[in-house]
Write an enzyme that holds these catalytic residues in place. Structure first.
Site: not given
Length: 134
Positions: A51-53, A98
């Protein structure tokens, strides 16, 4: 999604009747110097990770035990990868959101990262990610 944003890396699988072995070396099978290694495990049923990039950090995500799904999102398109082979890694480039879902019982997710942890490298909010992608 653009294939420049991800790739499946086949790691050497050395078969032996006593048990198989897979190796990943910096600047050989791994196209960067590994500066951090971490793993997630005991993920409860129905939970998500990721839950981040990242702005700078490259990562290779490997299902070293069990399976899970990695969904990559470039802000326009999404693509899902079911990882379940410990000799395969998913190379995720920078600027790609992702999420990891659908963990099987006993799944272990190993991540090889190009950089040490730096909170300023992370984009945690999806709206901020979309703004970053412009």
């Amino acid at each position: 999604m653009d294939k420049n944003q991800y790739s499946i890396i086949e790691l050497p699988k050395i078969c032996d009747p006593r048990g198989n072995l897979t190796v990943a070396e910096s600047m050989k099978q791994v196209p960067f110097e590994v500066r951090r290694v971490y793993w997630t495990y005991d993920v409860p049923s129905g939970e998500s990770r990721g839950g981040h990039a990242h702005k700078q950090c490259l990562e290779i995500i490997i299902a070293i035990s069990g399976s899970f799904t990695v969904t990559l999102d470039n802000g326009k398109e999404k693509q899902a990868f079911h990882l379940n082979h410990p000799w395969q890694g998913l190379l995720v480039e920078t600027g790609v959101w992702r999420t990891l879902d659908d963990f099987s019982s006993g799944a272990v997710c190993l991540v090889l990262a190009s950089d040490p942890y730096d909170e300023s490298d992370y984009i945690y909010e999806y709206d901020d990610f979309l703004k970053y992608k412009g």
